[in-house]
Write an enzyme that holds these catalytic residues in place. Sequence first.
Site, PDB file in Angstrom:
ATOM      1  N   LYS A 175       0.845  -1.195   0.000  1.00 39.56           N
ATOM      2  CA  LYS A 175       0.000   0.000   0.000  1.00 39.56           C
ATOM      3  C   LYS A 175       0.879   1.243   0.000  1.00 39.56           C
ATOM      4  O   LYS A 175       1.469   1.602   1.017  1.00 39.56           O
ATOM      5  CB  LYS A 175      -0.932   0.061   1.206  1.00 39.56           C
ATOM      6  CG  LYS A 175      -1.928   1.227   1.059  1.00 39.56           C
ATOM      7  CD  LYS A 175      -2.285   1.892   2.356  1.00 39.56           C
ATOM      8  CE  LYS A 175      -1.607   3.200   2.639  1.00 39.56           C
ATOM      9  NZ  LYS A 175      -1.772   4.311   1.712  1.00 39.56           N
ATOM     10  N   GLY A 228       6.950   5.746   8.062  1.00 43.83           N
ATOM     11  CA  GLY A 228       6.026   6.874   8.115  1.00 43.83           C
ATOM     12  C   GLY A 228       6.187   7.616   9.430  1.00 43.83           C
ATOM     13  O   GLY A 228       7.247   7.583  10.051  1.00 43.83           O
ATOM     14  N   SER A 229       5.114   8.236   9.869  1.00 39.49           N
ATOM     15  CA  SER A 229       5.200   9.080  11.054  1.00 39.49           C
ATOM     16  C   SER A 229       5.189   8.247  12.341  1.00 39.49           C
ATOM     17  O   SER A 229       4.714   7.108  12.359  1.00 39.49           O
ATOM     18  CB  SER A 229       4.024  10.054  11.071  1.00 39.49           C
ATOM     19  OG  SER A 229       2.818   9.325  11.087  1.00 39.49           O
ATOM     20  N   VAL A 232       1.525   7.295  13.539  1.00 41.55           N
ATOM     21  CA  VAL A 232       0.943   6.134  12.849  1.00 41.55           C
ATOM     22  C   VAL A 232       1.711   4.860  13.221  1.00 41.55           C
ATOM     23  O   VAL A 232       1.114   3.802  13.432  1.00 41.55           O
ATOM     24  CB  VAL A 232       0.909   6.353  11.317  1.00 41.55           C
ATOM     25  CG1 VAL A 232       0.468   5.087  10.602  1.00 41.55           C
ATOM     26  CG2 VAL A 232      -0.025   7.502  10.961  1.00 41.55           C
ATOM     27  N   GLY A 233       3.016   4.975  13.354  1.00 43.69           N
ATOM     28  CA  GLY A 233       3.822   3.806  13.731  1.00 43.69           C
ATOM     29  C   GLY A 233       3.385   3.214  15.070  1.00 43.69           C
ATOM     30  O   GLY A 233       3.308   1.990  15.225  1.00 43.69           O
ATOM     31  N   GLU A 250       9.991   2.371  10.725  1.00 43.28           N
ATOM     32  CA  GLU A 250      10.968   3.446  10.479  1.00 43.28           C
ATOM     33  C   GLU A 250      10.198   4.751  10.547  1.00 43.28           C
ATOM     34  O   GLU A 250       9.384   5.032   9.669  1.00 43.28           O
ATOM     35  CB  GLU A 250      11.611   3.286   9.100  1.00 43.28           C
ATOM     36  CG  GLU A 250      12.564   2.115   8.986  1.00 43.28           C
ATOM     37  CD  GLU A 250      13.764   2.229   9.898  1.00 43.28           C
ATOM     38  OE1 GLU A 250      14.085   3.342  10.356  1.00 43.28           O
ATOM     39  OE2 GLU A 250      14.374   1.184  10.171  1.00 43.28           O
ATOM     40  N   CYS A 284      13.048  12.100   6.219  1.00 46.28           N
ATOM     41  CA  CYS A 284      13.161  11.603   7.591  1.00 46.28           C
ATOM     42  C   CYS A 284      14.527  11.972   8.156  1.00 46.28           C
ATOM     43  O   CYS A 284      14.684  12.111   9.355  1.00 46.28           O
ATOM     44  CB  CYS A 284      12.963  10.109   7.619  1.00 46.28           C
ATOM     45  SG  CYS A 284      13.963   9.254   6.413  1.00 46.28           S
ATOM     46  N   GLU A 385       9.122  17.114  15.056  1.00 37.43           N
ATOM     47  CA  GLU A 385       9.406  16.967  13.627  1.00 37.43           C
ATOM     48  C   GLU A 385       8.464  17.880  12.853  1.00 37.43           C
ATOM     49  O   GLU A 385       7.254  17.844  13.061  1.00 37.43           O
ATOM     50  CB  GLU A 385       9.203  15.518  13.184  1.00 37.43           C
ATOM     51  CG  GLU A 385       9.513  15.331  11.712  1.00 37.43           C
ATOM     52  CD  GLU A 385       9.353  13.896  11.231  1.00 37.43           C
ATOM     53  OE1 GLU A 385       8.255  13.338  11.389  1.00 37.43           O
ATOM     54  OE2 GLU A 385      10.325  13.344  10.691  1.00 37.43           O
TER      55      GLU A 385
HETATM   56  P1  NAP Z   1       2.230   8.826   7.530  1.00 33.75           P
HETATM   57  O1  NAP Z   1       1.147   9.816   7.541  1.00 33.75           O
HETATM   58  O2  NAP Z   1       2.544   8.105   8.783  1.00 33.75           O
HETATM   59  O3  NAP Z   1       1.851   7.785   6.393  1.00 33.75           O
HETATM   60  C1  NAP Z   1       2.683   6.719   6.001  1.00 33.75           C
HETATM   61  C2  NAP Z   1       1.860   5.624   5.352  1.00 33.75           C
HETATM   62  O4  NAP Z   1       0.992   5.028   6.325  1.00 33.75           O
HETATM   63  C3  NAP Z   1       0.944   6.124   4.244  1.00 33.75           C
HETATM   64  O5  NAP Z   1       0.884   5.149   3.229  1.00 33.75           O
HETATM   65  C4  NAP Z   1      -0.381   6.269   4.968  1.00 33.75           C
HETATM   66  O6  NAP Z   1      -1.486   6.241   4.106  1.00 33.75           O
HETATM   67  C5  NAP Z   1      -0.336   5.060   5.877  1.00 33.75           C
HETATM   68  N1  NAP Z   1      -1.203   5.123   7.073  1.00 33.75           N
HETATM   69  C6  NAP Z   1      -1.754   6.210   7.666  1.00 33.75           C
HETATM   70  N2  NAP Z   1      -2.466   5.852   8.747  1.00 33.75           N
HETATM   71  C7  NAP Z   1      -2.383   4.508   8.858  1.00 33.75           C
HETATM   72  C8  NAP Z   1      -2.901   3.543   9.775  1.00 33.75           C
HETATM   73  N3  NAP Z   1      -3.637   3.910  10.826  1.00 33.75           N
HETATM   74  N4  NAP Z   1      -2.587   2.248   9.594  1.00 33.75           N
HETATM   75  C9  NAP Z   1      -1.822   1.861   8.557  1.00 33.75           C
HETATM   76  N5  NAP Z   1      -1.312   2.716   7.645  1.00 33.75           N
HETATM   77  C10 NAP Z   1      -1.576   4.029   7.794  1.00 33.75           C
HETATM   78  O7  NAP Z   1       3.585   9.465   7.035  1.00 33.75           O
HETATM   79  P2  NAP Z   1       3.825  10.396   5.753  1.00 33.75           P
HETATM   80  O8  NAP Z   1       3.212  11.718   6.009  1.00 33.75           O
HETATM   81  O9  NAP Z   1       3.439   9.676   4.508  1.00 33.75           O
HETATM   82  O10 NAP Z   1       5.413  10.497   5.750  1.00 33.75           O
HETATM   83  C11 NAP Z   1       6.103  11.382   6.562  1.00 33.75           C
HETATM   84  C12 NAP Z   1       6.641  10.705   7.799  1.00 33.75           C
HETATM   85  O11 NAP Z   1       7.413   9.566   7.442  1.00 33.75           O
HETATM   86  C13 NAP Z   1       7.574  11.572   8.600  1.00 33.75           C
HETATM   87  O12 NAP Z   1       7.292  11.440   9.972  1.00 33.75           O
HETATM   88  C14 NAP Z   1       8.951  11.009   8.291  1.00 33.75           C
HETATM   89  O13 NAP Z   1       9.925  11.235   9.261  1.00 33.75           O
HETATM   90  C15 NAP Z   1       8.642   9.570   8.145  1.00 33.75           C
HETATM   91  N6  NAP Z   1       9.684   8.898   7.365  1.00 33.75           N
HETATM   92  C16 NAP Z   1      10.558   8.085   8.034  1.00 33.75           C
HETATM   93  C17 NAP Z   1      11.571   7.445   7.352  1.00 33.75           C
HETATM   94  C18 NAP Z   1      12.520   6.548   8.077  1.00 33.75           C
HETATM   95  O14 NAP Z   1      13.128   5.696   7.447  1.00 33.75           O
HETATM   96  N7  NAP Z   1      12.706   6.667   9.390  1.00 33.75           N
HETATM   97  C19 NAP Z   1      11.701   7.626   5.970  1.00 33.75           C
HETATM   98  C20 NAP Z   1      10.798   8.476   5.315  1.00 33.75           C
HETATM   99  C21 NAP Z   1       9.789   9.093   6.034  1.00 33.75           C
HETATM  100  P3  NAP Z   1      -2.074   7.584   3.391  1.00 33.75           P
HETATM  101  O15 NAP Z   1      -1.957   7.320   1.944  1.00 33.75           O
HETATM  102  O16 NAP Z   1      -3.485   7.690   3.844  1.00 33.75           O
HETATM  103  O17 NAP Z   1      -1.247   8.747   3.855  1.00 33.75           O
END
Ligand code: NAP
Length: 495
Positions: A175, A228-229, A232-233, A250, A284, A385
């Site tokens: 997804k 992701g965030s 959500v993690g 991550e 990130c 963040e």
């Molecule tokens: P996000 O809002 O957490 O979304 C990540 C993914 O999870 C998206 O595909 C999202 O779907 C999905 N999602 C949302 N809620 C969910 C739930 N309850 N259960 C399962 N899946 C769910 O993050 P983002 O805004 O896309 O990305 C930014 C974040 O990612 C930042 O916090 C950044 O630091 C982090 N990040 C971390 C790394 C690392 O390796 N540490 C790398 C890159 C990014 P949708 O399509 O609905 O959004």
Amino acid sequence: MAQKFQNFINGKWVDAKSGRAFENRNPANWEEVVGTFPKSGKEDVDEAVKAARAAFEKWRLVPAPARSDIMRKLGDLMARRKEELAREMTREMGKVLAETRGDVQEGIDTAYYAAGEGRRLFGKTVPSELPNKFAMSMRVPIGVAGVITPWNFPMAIPTWKIFPAVLSGNTVVFKPAQDTPKTATTLVEIMMEAGIPEAVVNIVHGGGSEVGTAIVGHPDVDLVSFTGSTVVGKQISKDAAETLKRVSLELGGKNAQIVMDDADLDLALDGVLWGAFGTTGQRCTATSRLILHDKIYEKFMSMLVDRTKKLKLGDGLKAGTDVGPCVNESQRKTVESYVEVGKKEGATLVVGGAAAKGDGLSKGWFHEPTIFTDVTPAMRIAKEEIFGPILSVLRAKSLEDAIRTLNNTIYGLSSSVYTRDVNKAFTAMRDIQAGITYINASTIGAEAHLPFGGVKQTGNGHREGGWTVYDFFTEWKTVYVDYSGKLQRAQIDNY
Ligand code: NAP
Ligand code: MG
């Protein structure tokens, strides 16, 4: 009419069962629709998991070196289409072409690394404590992997997860983020062209709260790899506990760059500009805090402000653009709200601070590169963040002081120290709490063949990249072969 895209389930391109769809737009020009994609739900996930489960029974038996051959083809195909993929990605999520090319290259590197790994996947043979008994432990595939990814590295992050998952013999339900469904769809097309059998990889588009939760909660999904965030993690961690899935998380970061008084300031300047404003700060590993030694503070700030003012905002597809837009409206609103937070907390706004307008910027989610000084560790802009082009500058009296400030966060992904003193460099390498530390380089620059991940609330201890990700996607199975012809009791008969 916008081009219509579909899910790929059980080897067929299909709409969401509900018939619903969502639009994906270009963040540099919101009038431009990239395409429409299925707004899927639990029923689509069920189909995909069923297909992946059935495919696993065959795929797990394919020799890993044969899976390697497919990975090599995959890398070749991606390399051939690199420019097209990069352009498509810039149009979909905004970062500049040089960076989207890098994103695709990371996918290519990951494919070739996986191709090599298929001829290794080393196990261990160990002497048994009993005579005429053979002992070994080997990696075996686990089953169906759920892969949930963010939008900021639309190619690299999915490949970090899917390629090692598939090379190890697992099947996948993928997804992608709703902000980058096109890049994800093209990646699946390429995987099929390279020869990954039908149903080994399935893609289900749609929202996190529908498709994501359905994957995490599904009893027949064995493991989930999520980037992701942190919010959500944490939710995924709780949801996955119901079925005791293996979960790799991550998550967020609040990365800092330290500049010591003995540093090469020009080098440190290039580093912070790239770290803070590359990908519009939406990495990130972005440099979100800059910690300057008192002795070089004034000089470095004047150099930094000067160069930041010269950064050119614009469409990432246009030559000469340094900084693209934020990915969408809500992300820019978040950035704007943090500018207000910074002002209210008493930090000093020295550059930027507003949504950008002007030639070619009026229909995109642009925000000026922004710097706050007089930031103290207790301020929210020093702790949270932001995921946008905002840099918070703090001061330090010594290396110890700088490291204390750097470590003063719930996150621990990337970090950077500029110094010419080898003793200081090694002290920093030892004392910084982060999964990644750069010496005399910016917080950005991970390579595909090394472990990638963070400590503290950046994750749950797993690592992507390199050899370490194979620990996540395989299970250790231990096998004893007793050829003594009699009952031999471990811990008993020899003692
Ligand atoms: P996000 O809002 O957490 O979304 C990540 C993914 O999870 C998206 O595909 C999202 O779907 C999905 N999602 C949302 N809620 C969910 C739930 N309850 N259960 C399962 N899946 C769910 O993050 P983002 O805004 O896309 O990305 C930014 C974040 O990612 C930042 O916090 C950044 O630091 C982090 N990040 C971390 C790394 C690392 O390796 N540490 C790398 C890159 C990014 P949708 O399509 O609905 O959004
Ligand atoms: Mg978009």
